[in-house]
Motif scaffolding. Structure first.
Motif, PDB file in Angstrom:
ATOM      1  N   UNK A  48      -7.687  13.924 -47.573  1.00 56.32           N
ATOM      2  CA  UNK A  48      -7.757  14.177 -49.014  1.00 56.32           C
ATOM      3  C   UNK A  48      -6.464  13.766 -49.660  1.00 56.32           C
ATOM      4  N   UNK A  49      -5.695  14.757 -50.102  1.00 54.56           N
ATOM      5  CA  UNK A  49      -4.421  14.482 -50.749  1.00 54.56           C
ATOM      6  C   UNK A  49      -3.344  14.254 -49.672  1.00 54.56           C
ATOM      7  N   UNK A  50      -3.050  12.999 -49.414  1.00 56.74           N
ATOM      8  CA  UNK A  50      -2.143  12.659 -48.318  1.00 56.74           C
ATOM      9  C   UNK A  50      -0.747  13.243 -48.544  1.00 56.74           C
ATOM     10  N   UNK A  51      -0.256  13.139 -49.764  1.00 55.37           N
ATOM     11  CA  UNK A  51       1.102  13.623 -50.033  1.00 55.37           C
ATOM     12  C   UNK A  51       1.230  15.127 -49.791  1.00 55.37           C
ATOM     13  N   UNK A  52       0.189  15.824 -50.172  1.00 57.04           N
ATOM     14  CA  UNK A  52       0.212  17.277 -49.990  1.00 57.04           C
ATOM     15  C   UNK A  52       0.233  17.619 -48.502  1.00 57.04           C
ATOM     16  N   UNK A  53      -0.582  16.899 -47.737  1.00 53.11           N
ATOM     17  CA  UNK A  53      -0.645  17.146 -46.297  1.00 53.11           C
ATOM     18  C   UNK A  53       0.701  16.829 -45.642  1.00 53.11           C
ATOM     19  N   UNK A  54       1.320  15.729 -46.082  1.00 54.61           N
ATOM     20  CA  UNK A  54       2.617  15.360 -45.514  1.00 54.61           C
ATOM     21  C   UNK A  54       3.671  16.412 -45.837  1.00 54.61           C
ATOM     22  N   UNK A  55       3.575  16.954 -47.043  1.00 53.50           N
ATOM     23  CA  UNK A  55       4.504  18.030 -47.431  1.00 53.50           C
ATOM     24  C   UNK A  55       4.355  19.211 -46.492  1.00 53.50           C
ATOM     25  N   UNK A  97       3.139  19.183 -43.556  1.00 52.52           N
ATOM     26  CA  UNK A  97       3.552  18.777 -42.219  1.00 52.52           C
ATOM     27  C   UNK A  97       5.075  18.820 -42.084  1.00 52.52           C
ATOM     28  N   UNK A  98       5.762  18.419 -43.141  1.00 49.32           N
ATOM     29  CA  UNK A  98       7.228  18.353 -43.070  1.00 49.32           C
ATOM     30  C   UNK A  98       7.848  19.753 -42.987  1.00 49.32           C
ATOM     31  N   UNK A  99       7.061  20.765 -43.302  1.00 48.61           N
ATOM     32  CA  UNK A  99       7.590  22.123 -43.136  1.00 48.61           C
ATOM     33  C   UNK A  99       7.494  22.562 -41.676  1.00 48.61           C
ATOM     34  N   UNK A 100       6.674  21.850 -40.889  1.00 48.43           N
ATOM     35  CA  UNK A 100       6.469  22.241 -39.490  1.00 48.43           C
ATOM     36  C   UNK A 100       7.270  21.380 -38.529  1.00 48.43           C
ATOM     37  N   UNK A 101       7.304  20.096 -38.798  1.00 44.76           N
ATOM     38  CA  UNK A 101       8.064  19.208 -37.914  1.00 44.76           C
ATOM     39  C   UNK A 101       9.031  18.395 -38.764  1.00 44.76           C
ATOM     40  N   UNK A 102      10.027  17.874 -38.083  1.00 46.80           N
ATOM     41  CA  UNK A 102      11.035  17.116 -38.806  1.00 46.80           C
ATOM     42  C   UNK A 102      10.468  15.759 -39.231  1.00 46.80           C
ATOM     43  N   UNK A 103      10.477  15.508 -40.515  1.00 52.88           N
ATOM     44  CA  UNK A 103      10.001  14.226 -41.046  1.00 52.88           C
ATOM     45  C   UNK A 103      11.045  13.723 -42.015  1.00 52.88           C
ATOM     46  N   UNK A 104      11.591  12.552 -41.764  1.00 54.94           N
ATOM     47  CA  UNK A 104      12.545  12.069 -42.753  1.00 54.94           C
ATOM     48  C   UNK A 104      11.838  11.259 -43.834  1.00 54.94           C
ATOM     49  N   UNK A 149       6.831   5.284 -45.176  1.00 54.81           N
ATOM     50  CA  UNK A 149       6.078   4.338 -44.351  1.00 54.81           C
ATOM     51  C   UNK A 149       4.615   4.774 -44.224  1.00 54.81           C
ATOM     52  N   UNK A 150       4.423   6.085 -44.020  1.00 56.53           N
ATOM     53  CA  UNK A 150       3.056   6.592 -43.889  1.00 56.53           C
ATOM     54  C   UNK A 150       2.273   6.350 -45.171  1.00 56.53           C
ATOM     55  N   UNK A 151       2.873   6.657 -46.302  1.00 52.52           N
ATOM     56  CA  UNK A 151       2.171   6.482 -47.581  1.00 52.52           C
ATOM     57  C   UNK A 151       1.802   5.010 -47.784  1.00 52.52           C
ATOM     58  N   UNK A 152       2.719   4.143 -47.368  1.00 49.75           N
ATOM     59  CA  UNK A 152       2.465   2.707 -47.534  1.00 49.75           C
ATOM     60  C   UNK A 152       1.315   2.264 -46.619  1.00 49.75           C
ATOM     61  N   UNK A 153       1.373   2.705 -45.369  1.00 46.10           N
ATOM     62  CA  UNK A 153       0.329   2.300 -44.415  1.00 46.10           C
ATOM     63  C   UNK A 153      -1.029   2.855 -44.804  1.00 46.10           C
TER      64      UNK A 153
END
Lengths: 384, 633
Positions: B93-100, B102-109, B115-119
């Protein structure tokens, strides 16, 4: 009634009960078989589900049967009397879509009545034949040769064809003109006049090309060379032929068509449904369905030749030709012999208006049979 | 009646035309039937093929890379499970929200997120996009537990190469890395995303054998490329499991022993079969970093390091062998018929023409014979002897002991060293040979260059009297244990004899024994005191600078006072046990100072450890014939 004297000794006036037994049950059976093939294919197209297509098509076919019987049982003189009225009503609807039609598939073709989307161009296919039959009924054989007597019927045909072309619906416009041409031919218009029209028509192609929409031009070009652009405009044509050819003699089996079930085939529930049949049932299936249509057409021609009044003859032949045109253009199109023009396969393709139109047409043909011995004076209403 | 007649006439005309029309339609329908026959019978095979091409995609299944084991079966290179987070857009669904989330659980720079959003925007909705690789167990469980809040996020498992010995094995094993443009051979396996190939060391040399054969998976796809199901699957063949000659424990020891030096290398071999038991070079690097992917900075630091951590100095470092070369001169002299007991007087220098050639001992050694010449490493003895023998005879003897050309170990990048002759100088320098150059060469200086591997080979040949050739790979691991009684050790190489009289070798070995076990030997302080494990060796100290006349007059500067780069290289070649040799060892410490003070103690520790572990005496892992290994490059 505004109907004339009955010269036949056999009294053609029948009771409703007699008429009912006069219905062409063989024809009804053929139509049910064809529609049955359609249901099966729609079931397969939905990956083995009655929804969304098969069940609704069944309901429509049921309604269509009722409508067909009703039309067949109504006295042919009623249709004779209201032929022009029906034509003008259809024409008015055609103008109406032009004015206020909703946009669908990039073309203005429907009037949304809420429960059904009315497609006036389909109604016109029947209405035009009715009007022409009525007109040629009143023209004596010797008058057919006079050009002045052809002006009115040509107008009757060209006016709606022009409107439909403007929608733009190349397939339907072509069908209207071809059906009218067949009626003209059967009515006895001279050979050379057809030759003249064909020559003039060929000369007009370059001019007419200018007025075609880009997508129509692309379709024609694609038809002429489908493998030129396999992923662009030629994709549908090519995928349809792949589906068709890969069915081979016995087909891949019911619901086993890879081209159709993996969505390589476009519009598989509507215009390209025959391809799906060919893929799943092979040559056996495609020739079988073609045979069923041939029997229906032969039946229609026989009814036409058997009728004792010119109206019924022309009407039955015109409507039979109409059905032929549907079948021929659709099959030729999916087999890559004709440009993709959007003509459905009658009784098989999913779609309400076409189904109802065809059922009405079949009803009229049956009416021609039931009332075959009724004679109508040349001037119709004027005689009484 | 008139109308009836007219009507009959009209009906006849209509019937004619109607039948014509019907006939025409029938013909057209027959045309359709003909077309059906054409498509579905005549051309059906072509369309069947096209339909299959449409729906079937062949997918390669990368085979698991073969493990690399040490001689006892200890894994040196294995495949570790690599957990990665992947995201499927159409489930997210909302990719940005999911990535947000996710970044609270694992380290994401930020780089990853972008790169993920672009791909994600470029690929179709059902194509999984890798968010991050190499998750820890902790991170995996955190993502799994929070599954409901992370729609479209799944954990996938892949394999990644793992080197448990990290930097201590780096130069033997090499590393794997992503396939570069120039590595492409047309093999579709190489084009799989994420595929790794061997880039150095054993990983590169035996890449083809380790790689295995790809399996295939036939999958059915729909018109949009979505996978519907798997139709057929052929498992590939996993890569061969390679068994090395190396003893992992010993290798670790050697590596750690060298760690104290800035830049050094050592080779330990079995003199019977040429098995390289340890081969180390410091500084080293962590090969694990290469499959994860080096950053630009990490890579630059590695290639610009003045100590060349990427170079395997044991096979590619070429050093003036110094006094370790003296055995070659002595053997050439013996072959030339010189009596080893004949004494030479060493006053501390020797004059040739107008040049004076110094002995390392300022006051000189007095009268020395060959035994003492080696034991004390007297330069003047060898100056004198070499003049009698000549450079070409010395070179011929050196070549026989593996110097001057590649010994042919199964690693890429081996260097051949230099053993000069008259012809060599004319061809390579363009000048004629000078008499003084023979003297310089006789003490392993000047043009003479050798690698630590060559020095170890030389020691092995002196100790065994056979043309021992080193090898790193024993073979492919046998699937089943060989039946009892059959030789577990496949094909002990049958080395040809050296064609050097045993008596000559005996002189040399006794002298080397004296070097480390005679109180006046140069390496006496680095002797092995354990009974029966004593080593025999030879020290070497090779100058990297020229000592001027003035400096010599004022007293040679001590190494400790020189900048590191100008200090002498310290070398030591040795074998043990002295009376029944089995292992040999060569140590080179770059700019380490004196061979006896720096290199010899290292070699002693290594040989002592080797004998205590006794890898040759223990039963090693069964293998199948070594010929089955396919080499690459």
């Amino acid at each position: 009634m505004a109907i004339d004297i009955f010269l036949s000794r056999r009294n053609p006036e029948l009771t409703l009960r007699q008429k009912f037994w006069q219905l062409n049950w063989g024809m009804v059976l053929l139509l049910c078989l064809i529609a049955g093939v359609g249901f099966a294919m729609l079931y397969s197209a939905a990956n083995g589900s009655m929804t969304p297509w098969a069940s609704r098509q069944m309901i429509r076919f049921g309604l269509g049967l009722v409508l067909m019987f009703t039309v067949a049982l109504i006295d042919i003189r009623f249709w004779f009397r209201y032929a022009y009225l029906i034509y003008f009503a259809a024409f008015a609807l055609l103008v109406a879509v032009e004015v206020m039609g909703t946009i669908g598939m990039g073309a203005q073709r429907w009037i949304d009545l809420g429960f059904i989307r009315l497609q006036p161009s389909e109604m016109m296919k029947v209405a035009l034949v009715l009007a022409l039959a009525r007109y040629f009924h009143g023209v004596a054989s010797e008058d057919i040769g006079r050009p002045t007597y052809l002006i009115l019927p040509i107008m009757l045909a060209v006016a709606p064809a022009g409107l439909v072309l403007k929608q733009p619906d190349l397939g339907t416009a072509g069908m209207l003109l071809l059906a009218a041409g067949a009626v003209f031919f059967a009515a006895g218009v001279r050979w050379w006049k057809f030759a003249l029209v064909i020559v003039a028509g060929l000369g007009a192609i370059p001019i007419g090309w200018q007025f075609l929409h880009d997508y129509q031009k692309a379709r024609v070009m694609t038809f002429l060379n489908p493998e030129n652009d396999p992923l662009g405009a030629g994709y549908h044509s090519l995928q349809a032929m792949i589906a068709f050819g890969s069915g081979a003699v016995t087909g891949k089996g019911f619901m086993q068509g890879t081209q159709s079930h993996l969505n390589f085939l476009p519009e598989k529930q509507t215009d390209f449904i025959f391809t799906m049949l060919a893929e799943e049932f092979g040559l056996v299936g495609s020739l079988g369905l073609l045979g069923l249509y041939f029997l229906v057409l032969a039946y229609g021609l026989a009814i036409s030749l058997r009728a004792r009044n010119q109206f019924a003859r022309v009407l039955a032949l015109g409507l039979t030709t109409n059905l032929f045109l549907y079948v021929f253009i659709n099959m030729a199109m999916v087999m890559g012999m004709f440009p993709v023009v959007g003509v459905p396969l009658p009784l098989v393709s999913y779609g309400g208006t076409v189904l109802l139109t065809v059922m009405i047409a079949m009803g009229l043909i049956m009416s021609c049979y039931i009332h075959r011995d009724i004679r109508i004076s040349r001037r119709g209403t004027a005689e009484v | 009646m008139l109308q009836k007649n007219e009507d009959n006439e009209r009906q006849r005309a209509f019937t004619r035309r109607g039948l014509l029309l019907g006939g025409a339609q029938t013909l057209l329908l027959a045309g359709l039937a003909g077309r059906m026959y054409y498509l579905q019978v005549i051309e059906s095979d072509r369309y069947k093929t096209l339909a299959e091409d449409n729906r079937i995609n062949l997918r390669l299944l990368p085979p698991p890379r073969g493990r690399i084991l040490d001689r006892f079966g200890l894994p040196l290179a294995t495949n570790r499970q690599n957990f990665r987070v992947v995201l499927v857009r159409e489930h997210a669904g909302d990719v940005e929200k999911v990535l947000m989330a996710l970044s609270r659980l694992i380290e994401l720079n930020e780089h990853d997120t972008k790169r993920v959003l672009r791909e994600v925007s470029r690929k179709r909705g059902f194509v999984p996009v890798t968010v991050r690789e190499n998750l820890t167990w902790d991170e995996v469980s955190r993502v799994e537990v929070n599954g409901p809040e992370l729609p479209g996020v799944t954990i996938e498992m892949g394999q990644i190469r793992d080197y448990p010995y990290a930097d201590s094995m780096a130069h033997v094993l090499g590393y794997v890395a992503a396939v570069a443009e120039r590595d492409l051979t047309g093999d579709p396996l190489l084009e799989l995303p994420g595929f790794r190939i061997g880039k150095n060391g054993i990983e590169q040399k035996y890449d083809l054998a380790l790689r295995g054969n790809a399996g295939t998976s036939q999958i059915e796809v729909n018109a949009y490329g979505r996978v519907i199901r798997e139709l057929n699957r052929e498992e590939g063949k996993p890569g061969d499991e390679l068994v090395l000659t190396v003893d992992g424990g010993l290798q670790t020891f050697v590596h750690q022993r060298l760690q104290g030096e800035k830049s050094a290398s050592a080779v330990v071999m079995d003199i019977e079969n040429g098995d390289v038991l340890a081969l180390a070079s410091v500084p080293s690097f962590d090969p694990n970093a290469f499959n994860i992917g080096l950053t630009y900075k990490q890579w630059n630091d590695l290639i610009n390091d003045p100590l060349h951590p990427l170079t395997n100095k044991a096979i590619a470092g070429m050093y003036a062998p110094g006094s370790t070369f003296k055995m070659m001169v002595a053997l050439a002299a013996l072959k030339a018929g010189i009596n080893p007991n004949q004494k030479v007087f060493c006053p501390g220098y020797m004059t040739l023409g107008r040049s004076r050639f110094h002995c390392w001992k300022r006051g000189g050694h007095g009268w020395v014979d060959m035994h003492e010449g080696i034991q004390h490493s007297c330069d003047v003895y060898f100056y004198d002897t070499s003049r009698k023998v000549g450079i070409d005879n010395i070179a011929a003897m050196a070549n026989r002991f593996g110097l001057g050309e590649k010994v042919g170990i199964d690693l890429n990048g081996e260097k051949g060293g230099v053993i000069p002759t008259r012809d060599w100088k004319l061809a390579n320098i363009g000048e004629t040979w000078q008499g003084g150059e023979t003297l310089v060469a006789s003490i392993g200086q000047g043009f003479v260059l050798a690698t630590p591997l060559q020095l170890a080979t030389m020691a092995a040949r002196i100790a065994s009297g056979k043309q021992v050739t080193p090898r790193l790979t024993r073979g492919v691991r046998a699937d089943a244990e060989p039946p009892e009684g059959e030789a577990a050790e496949a094909a002990v190489p049958d080395f040809a004899p050296l064609e050097v009289p045993p008596a000559h070798l005996k002189v040399i070995r006794e002298a080397m024994d004296a070097v480390s076990n005679h109180p006046r030997g140069t390496a006496y302080r680095a002797r092995i005191q354990e009974e029966g494990m004593e080593l025999a060796g030879k020290t070497g100290t090779s100058q990297v600078r020229r000592i001027t006349l003035a400096e010599r007059a004022a007293g040679v500067t001590k190494n400790e006072q020189l900048p590191w780069r100008r200090r002498d290289h310290a070398l030591f070649v040795s074998f043990a046990p002295v009376h029944k040799p089995r292992y040999c060892c060569a140590v080179v410490v770059e700019h380490g100072g004196g061979g006896s003070a720096v290199a010899a103690p290292i070699a002693r520790d290594i040989l002592l450890e080797t004998q205590q572990r006794d890898p040759a005496g223990r039963r090693s892992l069964p293998i199948v014939a070594a010929t089955q290994i396919v080499e690459r490059g």
